[in-house]
Design an enzyme around this catalytic site. Sequence first.
Site, PDB file in Angstrom:
ATOM      1  N   LYS A 105       0.853  -1.194   0.000  1.00 19.58           N
ATOM      2  CA  LYS A 105       0.000   0.000   0.000  1.00 19.58           C
ATOM      3  C   LYS A 105       0.880   1.232   0.000  1.00 19.58           C
ATOM      4  O   LYS A 105       1.652   1.445   0.941  1.00 19.58           O
ATOM      5  CB  LYS A 105      -0.913  -0.004   1.230  1.00 19.58           C
ATOM      6  CG  LYS A 105      -1.861  -1.193   1.296  1.00 19.58           C
ATOM      7  CD  LYS A 105      -2.605  -1.263   2.616  1.00 19.58           C
ATOM      8  CE  LYS A 105      -3.509  -2.482   2.688  1.00 19.58           C
ATOM      9  NZ  LYS A 105      -4.193  -2.611   3.998  1.00 19.58           N
ATOM     10  N   ALA A 138      -1.418  -8.313   9.825  1.00 15.36           N
ATOM     11  CA  ALA A 138      -0.779  -9.606   9.585  1.00 15.36           C
ATOM     12  C   ALA A 138      -0.851 -10.510  10.815  1.00 15.36           C
ATOM     13  O   ALA A 138      -1.040 -11.723  10.690  1.00 15.36           O
ATOM     14  CB  ALA A 138       0.688  -9.383   9.194  1.00 15.36           C
ATOM     15  N   LYS A 189      -4.754   6.237   4.006  1.00 15.83           N
ATOM     16  CA  LYS A 189      -5.192   5.926   5.378  1.00 15.83           C
ATOM     17  C   LYS A 189      -4.003   5.818   6.325  1.00 15.83           C
ATOM     18  O   LYS A 189      -4.131   6.066   7.537  1.00 15.83           O
ATOM     19  CB  LYS A 189      -6.059   4.660   5.397  1.00 15.83           C
ATOM     20  CG  LYS A 189      -5.396   3.395   4.857  1.00 15.83           C
ATOM     21  CD  LYS A 189      -4.631   2.607   5.890  1.00 15.83           C
ATOM     22  CE  LYS A 189      -3.923   1.422   5.272  1.00 15.83           C
ATOM     23  NZ  LYS A 189      -3.155   0.645   6.270  1.00 15.83           N
ATOM     24  N   ASP A 242     -10.229   0.010   6.612  1.00 11.50           N
ATOM     25  CA  ASP A 242      -8.785  -0.050   6.822  1.00 11.50           C
ATOM     26  C   ASP A 242      -8.293   1.120   7.662  1.00 11.50           C
ATOM     27  O   ASP A 242      -7.362   0.981   8.464  1.00 11.50           O
ATOM     28  CB  ASP A 242      -8.073  -0.069   5.462  1.00 11.50           C
ATOM     29  CG  ASP A 242      -6.693  -0.725   5.525  1.00 11.50           C
ATOM     30  OD1 ASP A 242      -6.292  -1.172   6.610  1.00 11.50           O
ATOM     31  OD2 ASP A 242      -6.036  -0.790   4.479  1.00 11.50           O
ATOM     32  N   SER A 252      -0.624  -1.453  14.638  1.00 14.24           N
ATOM     33  CA  SER A 252      -0.366  -0.518  13.544  1.00 14.24           C
ATOM     34  C   SER A 252       0.980   0.192  13.696  1.00 14.24           C
ATOM     35  O   SER A 252       1.220   0.915  14.665  1.00 14.24           O
ATOM     36  CB  SER A 252      -1.487   0.527  13.485  1.00 14.24           C
ATOM     37  OG  SER A 252      -1.146   1.572  12.609  1.00 14.24           O
ATOM     38  N   ARG A 253       1.841   0.029  12.686  1.00 11.82           N
ATOM     39  CA  ARG A 253       3.126   0.732  12.690  1.00 11.82           C
ATOM     40  C   ARG A 253       2.916   2.241  12.585  1.00 11.82           C
ATOM     41  O   ARG A 253       3.633   3.025  13.219  1.00 11.82           O
ATOM     42  CB  ARG A 253       3.982   0.285  11.500  1.00 11.82           C
ATOM     43  CG  ARG A 253       4.244  -1.195  11.420  1.00 11.82           C
ATOM     44  CD  ARG A 253       4.971  -1.504  10.118  1.00 11.82           C
ATOM     45  NE  ARG A 253       4.915  -2.928   9.810  1.00 11.82           N
ATOM     46  CZ  ARG A 253       5.414  -3.450   8.696  1.00 11.82           C
ATOM     47  NH1 ARG A 253       5.984  -2.666   7.806  1.00 11.82           N
ATOM     48  NH2 ARG A 253       5.340  -4.752   8.478  1.00 11.82           N
ATOM     49  N   GLU A 279       4.829   3.036   6.365  1.00 11.98           N
ATOM     50  CA  GLU A 279       4.378   3.370   5.017  1.00 11.98           C
ATOM     51  C   GLU A 279       3.804   4.786   4.913  1.00 11.98           C
ATOM     52  O   GLU A 279       3.946   5.454   3.893  1.00 11.98           O
ATOM     53  CB  GLU A 279       3.329   2.356   4.547  1.00 11.98           C
ATOM     54  CG  GLU A 279       3.831   0.922   4.415  1.00 11.98           C
ATOM     55  CD  GLU A 279       4.578   0.668   3.109  1.00 11.98           C
ATOM     56  OE1 GLU A 279       4.992   1.647   2.459  1.00 11.98           O
ATOM     57  OE2 GLU A 279       4.740  -0.501   2.744  1.00 11.98           O
TER      58      GLU A 279
END
Length: 330
Positions: A105, A138, A189, A242, A252-253, A279
């Site tokens: 993404k 994940a 997002k 999402d 969540s990173r 990201e």
Amino acid sequence: MSRIGVLGAGTWGTALAIMLAQNAHSVTLWSALDNELNALETTHTHPNLKGSVIPESMAFTNDISEVCSDKDVLLFAVASPYVRETAKKASPYIKEGQIIVDAAKGLEEDTLFTMSQVIKDGVGKEVTVVALSGPTHAEEVALGLPTTVVAACQNLNAAEQVQTIFMNTCMRVYTNEDILGVELCGALKNIIALACGISTGLGFGDNAKAAIITRGIAEMSRLGMAMNCDKMTFAGLAGLGDLIVTATSRHSRNNRAGFLIGSGCSADDAIKKVGMVVEGIHAIPPALKLAEKYKVDMPIITAVHKTISGELTPDEAVSLLMNREKKSEK
């Protein structure tokens, strides 16, 4: 049974490979890092996927020709900054007409391409790319916890083929022909999730988080509409779904990095502490370029950019947002 090559042995690639192997598909997992691959093959566990076990049936390789050859589907699960490099490296071994599933993404800064566009450009052949997106951590997918995603492609037959391959009792897959909208959601997002993390790091509460999520979706959909996407995509799994999970989850990173920044860390230190690719930080420059190109106002993403770059402190960015001129919600 389908033959599937998975490029990328990080948490997302490994989690999807586990699920696909459990679906009785023939799965080969590739990594360019020998130490990463050897650890996975030896222990049949991933250090960041606690409690999950890699099936004995899964094959491992550091040979990109092996993972790409004679496969029904290729799954790109490398982080967005490495998608073009991986596509170019894989290109000689990818056949014309290959179905490729993109699980990354992001947006490419120089070209403003989505990841499916980067893959097509990097491969340089006629391939069909299906974007797989939605509220998916994940850590939960690897444990077989209930998950829903979208398989997006203008070629509905290809999307339906991917839907069939990935769908099982734990993962429900919907199709969507608006691949551009789905991919924009997946990239944008992450930036809004950074904003939510920064808010929490500053000590703000649920009111602020709900406002950021809601107004964040408004920003995302404004850009999508300007780019001729389907507005409903932004209210669906790839958009609102999402965003909720990325902006609120401990997994969540982007949320974690934002929290560290709001707590006083620099962006560089926050990335080091997270220990994986964040990201959302990579997505900010191309997102702002798209906003400028399509003349769309994106105040939250702009505020996050000014915070990440050090132009404003987190407190100053909040003040900038809260003191904007009066407007209608619409």
